[in-house]
Design an enzyme around this catalytic site. Structure first.
Site, PDB file in Angstrom:
ATOM      1  N   ASP A 226       5.756  -5.498   1.614  1.00 30.04           N
ATOM      2  CA  ASP A 226       4.695  -6.491   1.357  1.00 30.04           C
ATOM      3  C   ASP A 226       4.851  -7.554   2.437  1.00 30.04           C
ATOM      4  O   ASP A 226       5.724  -7.441   3.315  1.00 30.04           O
ATOM      5  CB  ASP A 226       4.853  -7.091  -0.062  1.00 30.04           C
ATOM      6  N   GLY A 252       6.121  -7.113   6.179  1.00 28.29           N
ATOM      7  CA  GLY A 252       5.187  -6.820   7.263  1.00 28.29           C
ATOM      8  C   GLY A 252       3.780  -6.738   6.717  1.00 28.29           C
ATOM      9  O   GLY A 252       3.570  -6.918   5.507  1.00 28.29           O
ATOM     10  N   PHE A 254       0.366  -4.487   6.094  1.00 26.32           N
ATOM     11  CA  PHE A 254      -0.121  -3.096   6.063  1.00 26.32           C
ATOM     12  C   PHE A 254      -1.327  -2.893   6.972  1.00 26.32           C
ATOM     13  O   PHE A 254      -1.762  -1.778   7.172  1.00 26.32           O
ATOM     14  CB  PHE A 254      -0.356  -2.583   4.643  1.00 26.32           C
ATOM     15  N   HIS A 272      -8.176  -1.799  -4.101  1.00 25.75           N
ATOM     16  CA  HIS A 272      -9.359  -2.455  -4.700  1.00 25.75           C
ATOM     17  C   HIS A 272      -9.561  -3.883  -4.184  1.00 25.75           C
ATOM     18  O   HIS A 272     -10.614  -4.454  -4.364  1.00 25.75           O
ATOM     19  CB  HIS A 272      -9.280  -2.430  -6.244  1.00 25.75           C
TER      20      HIS A 272
HETATM   21  C1  LIG Z   1      -3.148  -7.428  -6.349  1.00 31.35           C
HETATM   22  S1  LIG Z   1      -1.570  -7.569  -5.607  1.00 31.35           S
HETATM   23  C2  LIG Z   1      -0.742  -6.129  -6.212  1.00 31.35           C
HETATM   24  C3  LIG Z   1       0.723  -6.279  -6.185  1.00 31.35           C
HETATM   25  C4  LIG Z   1       1.505  -5.116  -6.789  1.00 31.35           C
HETATM   26  N1  LIG Z   1       1.223  -3.854  -6.147  1.00 31.35           N
HETATM   27  C5  LIG Z   1       1.214  -5.045  -8.292  1.00 31.35           C
HETATM   28  O1  LIG Z   1       0.484  -4.184  -8.722  1.00 31.35           O
HETATM   29  O2  LIG Z   1       1.707  -5.928  -9.012  1.00 31.35           O
HETATM   30  C6  LIG Z   1      -1.877  -7.168  -3.906  1.00 31.35           C
HETATM   31  C7  LIG Z   1      -0.624  -7.224  -3.032  1.00 31.35           C
HETATM   32  O3  LIG Z   1      -1.009  -6.974  -1.678  1.00 31.35           O
HETATM   33  C8  LIG Z   1      -0.188  -7.800  -0.864  1.00 31.35           C
HETATM   34  N2  LIG Z   1      -0.786  -7.982   0.466  1.00 31.35           N
HETATM   35  C9  LIG Z   1      -1.902  -8.673   0.775  1.00 31.35           C
HETATM   36  N3  LIG Z   1      -2.121  -8.600   2.091  1.00 31.35           N
HETATM   37  C10 LIG Z   1      -1.116  -7.840   2.617  1.00 31.35           C
HETATM   38  C11 LIG Z   1      -0.817  -7.387   3.924  1.00 31.35           C
HETATM   39  N4  LIG Z   1      -1.591  -7.695   4.970  1.00 31.35           N
HETATM   40  N5  LIG Z   1       0.269  -6.598   4.119  1.00 31.35           N
HETATM   41  C12 LIG Z   1       1.062  -6.259   3.059  1.00 31.35           C
HETATM   42  N6  LIG Z   1       0.822  -6.653   1.779  1.00 31.35           N
HETATM   43  C13 LIG Z   1      -0.260  -7.441   1.570  1.00 31.35           C
HETATM   44  C14 LIG Z   1      -0.132  -9.090  -1.634  1.00 31.35           C
HETATM   45  O4  LIG Z   1       0.920  -9.922  -1.184  1.00 31.35           O
HETATM   46  C15 LIG Z   1       0.046  -8.592  -3.055  1.00 31.35           C
HETATM   47  O5  LIG Z   1       1.408  -8.438  -3.395  1.00 31.35           O
END
Ligand SMILES: C[S@@+](CC[C@H](N)C(=O)[O-])C[C@H]1O[C@@H](n2cnc3c(N)ncnc32)[C@H](O)[C@@H]1O
Length: 362
Positions: A226, A252, A254, A272
């Site tokens: 994340d 990092g 994604f 989503h």
């Molecule tokens: C809706 S949350 C879901 C978190 C986790 N998978 C859960 O279900 O509890 C979306 C996740 O995407 C991460 N995120 C957002 N932009 C990101 C990026 N550019 N690279 C990596 N992670 C990212 C956020 O920090 C967050 O933890």
């Protein structure tokens, strides 16, 4: 891993169908305006539940029933106004009142306890928070334009607004934890992760889902991926769930790349969050990193082909307003996967509204 508490998926679906038949009967037997009023006034019911959560009424009742004076004193409320709110909530099945007049928890009321493993107190506090209500007041604009409204309203992306407003950010994080806690046991009960030796959780937050997967799959090792500032908060959670020694933590974006060389990539409630072009970038980066024959597993609310009552229909509105993103149907996920170099193999339902969408690298 306590999977024993999860009822069979078939039973859960049968109950859902039965409930929808009862709903239809109710709609047909009552005047349409009365049925509609009930739905419209759902906003008031929700706000009443938010107030009970803000006041921590359920926590105050955790040690046993209380008379109104003592309950009002403990939560810092006016006794008459609180008694009227309790009457309204009890009418909706939330809390009970004993013959001696004391108020008590019941199953729905207990779900508002902040220390309950399946707590929805954070969700209740988020949905009724003035800032979140303001976001929903923009739904008309979002439907007219088809565009995200939160960034326009706040002058910055929604996630930045949460960082700039730590009180709201904390409520939001609690709400997300509530949703995750409710989803991880059904997800790990529905899917066998044991064929995979190395599993990367993409956008895994603090690793709650990965921790549940590893607890259910003692032979596997995991990588939590994340943003750097997010994974900083992960070690405690991973240690609490007894899996820290099997997890490598990587920070990092994604949108740049994803850790390479795994047999399975999981992403829960990540795709989503993004419109198609950005969702595709994430999936293509996963494809570039994946071993031959690896699986990608998305945990998402899959929108049913035919409209029916479904939480994902409403998180879809939330996504539209927040980032211009969307919840998707199976056909829409199939198409995204194909464009990213995966083939959708199956959608695995769970007893919860969330499903696992499995695909293989081609
Ligand atoms: C809706 S949350 C879901 C978190 C986790 N998978 C859960 O279900 O509890 C979306 C996740 O995407 C991460 N995120 C957002 N932009 C990101 C990026 N550019 N690279 C990596 N992670 C990212 C956020 O920090 C967050 O933890």
């Amino acid at each position: 891993m306590t999977t024993s508490k999860v009822p069979p998926v078939g039973l859960a679906r049968a109950v859902e169908r039965f409930r929808s038949v009862l709903d239809r009967l109710h709609r047909r037997s009552a005047p349409p305006s009365a049925v509609m009023l009930e739905k419209i006034l759902g906003a008031w019911v929700a706000q009443g539940i938010t107030v009970a959560a803000d006041l921590k009424v359920a926590d105050a009742l955790a040690d046993g029933p209380l008379p109104i004076g003592e309950l009002a004193r403990r939560v810092g409320a006016d006794p008459d106004a609180l008694a009227r709110l309790m009457r309204a909530l009890i009418g909706e099945g939330v809390f009970t009142q004993r013959r001696d007049g004391r108020y008590a928890l019941n199953a729905l009321g207990a779900a508002l306890r902040t220390d309950s493993p399946m707590s929805v107190a954070g969700m209740a506090r988020m949905v009724g928070h003035p800032a979140h209500r303001e976001h929903w007041s923009q739904l008309l604009e979002a439907i007219r334009t088809g565009e995200a409204t939160v960034p326009k309203l706040r002058g910055m992306p929604g996630f930045e607004y949460l960082v700039a407003n730590p009180e709201l950010g904390e409520i939001f994080n609690d709400a997300m934890t509530n949703l995750s806690e409710a989803a991880v046991v059904p997800l790990t009960a529905a899917y066998d992760f044991s064929p995979y030796a190395r599993i990367v959780d993409v956008g895994g937050g603090h690793g709650r889902f990965l921790a549940a997967i590893l607890a259910a799959t003692p032979s596997a090792r995991g990588v939590l991926y994340d943003l750097p500032q997010v994974v900083e908060g992960a070690p405690d959670l991973l240690a609490r769930h007894g899996v820290a020694d099997r997890v490598e933590i990587v920070g990092g974006s994604f949108f740049d790349s994803v850790p390479a060389g795994a047999d399975a990539y999981v992403a829960k409630n990540v795709i989503h969050d993004w419109p198609d072009h950005q969702a595709l970038t994430i999936l293509r980066n996963i494809r570039a990193a994946a071993n031959a024959g690896a699986v990608a597993l998305l945990a998402e609310f899959v929108i049913p082909e035919r409209p029916r009552q479904f939480i994902g229909n409403w998180t879809d509105m939330e996504m539209l307003m927040a980032t211009g993103a969307r919840e998707r149907t199976e056909a829409e996920y199939r198409e995204l996967f194909e464009q990213a170099g995966f083939r959708l193999s199956r959608v695995v339902p769970t007893v919860a509204p969330i499903s696992l969408i499995e695909s293989r690298a081609v």
